[in-house]
Write a protein that holds these residues in place. Structure first.
Motif, PDB file in Angstrom:
ATOM      1  N   PRO A 131       0.828  -1.206   0.000  1.00 14.46           N
ATOM      2  CA  PRO A 131       0.000   0.000   0.000  1.00 14.46           C
ATOM      3  C   PRO A 131       0.866   1.260   0.000  1.00 14.46           C
ATOM      4  N   PHE A 271      -1.469   1.433  -4.983  1.00 13.71           N
ATOM      5  CA  PHE A 271      -0.742   0.252  -4.515  1.00 13.71           C
ATOM      6  C   PHE A 271       0.388  -0.057  -5.501  1.00 13.71           C
ATOM      7  N   SER A 317      -1.573   0.838   5.068  1.00  8.27           N
ATOM      8  CA  SER A 317      -1.512  -0.619   5.142  1.00  8.27           C
ATOM      9  C   SER A 317      -2.399  -1.141   6.274  1.00  8.27           C
TER      10      SER A 317
END
Length: 339
Positions: A131, A271, A317
Motif C-alpha cells: 500500500p 498500490f 496498510s
C-alpha cells in the motif's frame, strides 16, 4: 610450534577479514538498489484502474496522475482495465516487476471485499501488494424514491417490522460495498419478513429503479445521486460512514441514528507490487500527498464527496488490513458463501 596466543590471533585476523569482506559485499550489493530508488522515476509509469472511465475513481486518479507528472517530471499514465470487479487490473499489477513503474489504483471491492466473496481473485492483497497512499474515501448515501412514504430511517425501520412489509433493496452488483451495506441494514432492522436483494449490472440502472419506486432503498455513492437530490427525485435518509461527511453535514449517519457499528465507504488508493523499494513507496506517498493538497484536486474531492485524510504507507496498510478483516467477518456473519 605456534603458541595458543599466536593461533588465536591469526584466527581473529582471518575472521575480521572475512567479516570486512562480507560487509563490503552487502553494502556494494545494496548500492545499486539505493541508487535506483534515488533516481526514480527515469521513464513513464502507468497506473491501472479496474473500472471504466468517468467514475469517481477515474476522475480522482487522472487528477493525481497529472500532478505526479508535474512533481516527478516523468509521465504517469492512467490505463483503464475494467472487469471482474477490479480483479483483472489488480492481477496484472500484482504480477508486474516491483520497480515502481506499474501501479494500481485499488478500490474497496478488489482490495478488501473480493477475497471474502470470491474463491479465486488471482492475487493476494497482503502478499502481492505494498500500500502506498489513500486517494479518496466517499460515503454511501441511503436513498429512497422521493415519492416513497419514508421520510426518515426510523420510518423505513418501522415499515420493515410490519407483517408483509415487502421491503426490497437495490445494489450495483453482487458483492459490492452497496450490496453488503444493504444486507447489513436489512439484518439490523429485524424485519418481520425477509428483505429481498435486487442486484443490478451497475449503479445507473439501480438508481433508475429506485427513483421509479420499483425497489425500496439503495446505497449509492454520494456523487451519483447529487443531481437527483437537487431535482427532487430521491431522498437521502442517512449516510453509511462512521462520522458525518464534512460535505453533507446536515445528513446523519446510520451509526449515529442506531448506535450500531455501521461503516461502509467507497475508498481507493495507490498500490505497488510487493517488494517495491521502500524509498520509492515513500517518494510516491509524499508526492501524492502534495498532489492531494492542490486547490483543483481539493475542489474535485469536494465535488466527489471524498473525506480522505492523508495517510503514511504504514497507516494505509493498517487501514486496508482492518477493512479486509471487517468485510471478512461481515460476509461470514451474513452467511454468504464465496462464489
Amino acid at each position: 610450534m605456534r603458541t595458543l596466543y599466536q593461533r588465536t590471533n591469526t584466527f581473529d585476523n582471518t575472521r575480521r577479514s572475512i567479516l570486512k569482506y562480507a560487509s563490503g559485499t552487502v553494502v556494494a550489493a545494496a548500492l545499486p538498489s539505493f541508487a535506483f530508488a534515488q533516481s526514480y522515476p527515469e521513464k513513464p509509469s502507468k497506473i491501472l484502474l479496474g473500472y471504466s472511465a468517468g467514475g469517481t475513481a477515474d476522475t480522482m486518479l487522472r487528477l493525481v496522475a497529472q500532478q505526479l507528472t508535474i512533481e516527478f517530471g516523468q509521465p504517469f499514465v492512467v490505463e483503464n482495465k475494467p472487469g471482474a470487479s477490479g480483479n483483472i487490473a489488480a492481477t496484472q499489477v500484482a504480477r508486474s516487476p516491483a520497480d515502481g513503474y506499474s501501479l494500481l489504483l485499488g478500490n474497496t471491492a478488489e482490495m478488501a471485499v473480493n477475497s471474502s466473496f470470491m474463491k479465486h481473485t488471482g492475487f493476494d492483497v497482503e502478499k502481492d501488494f505494498a500500500p502506498v497512499a489513500l486517494v479518496y474515501d466517499v460515503p454511501l448515501a441511503l436513498v429512497v424514491s422521493a415519492a416513497s412514504p419514508f421520510k426518515t430511517l426510523d420510518d423505513l425501520i418501522a415499515a420493515a417490522k410490519k407483517p408483509n412489509s415487502n421491503i426490497t433493496f437495490a445494489s450495483a452488483g453482487q458483492g459490492s460495498p452497496g450490496h453488503l451495506a444493504g444486507e447489513e441494514l436489512a439484518r439490523s432492522m429485524n424485519a418481520s419478513t425477509s428483505i429481498t436483494h435486487v442486484p443490478y449490472k451497475g449503479a445507473a440502472p439501480a438508481l433508475v429503479d429506485v427513483i421509479a419506486g420499483h425497489v425500496t432503498y439503495y446505497f449509492s455513492g454520494v456523487t451519483a445521486i447529487t443531481q437527483f437530490v437537487k431535482s427532487g427525485q430521491v431522498r437521502v435518509l442517512a449516510l453509511s460512514s462512521q462520522k458525518r461527511s464534512r460535505f453533507m453535514k446536515d445528513v446523519p449517519t446510520i451509526a449515529e441514528l442506531t448506535g450500531a457499528d455501521f461503516s461502509f465507504t467507497l475508498w481507493g488508493g495507490v498500490f505497488a507490487p510487493a517488494k517495491t523499494d521502500r524509498l520509492i513507496i515513500e517518494a510516491l506517498n509524499k508526492k501524492i500527498g502534495t498532489a492531494m493538497a492542490q486547490p483543483n484536486i481539493k475542489a474535485a474531492m469536494e465535488r466527489e464527496g471524498s473525506d480522505a485524510n492523508p495517510m503514511s504507507p504504514d497507516e494505509f496498510s493498517a487501514f486496508v488490513k482492518s477493512e479486509s478483516e471487517r468485510y471478512r467477518l461481515l460476509v461470514e456473519n451474513l452467511g454468504i458463501k464465496p462464489e
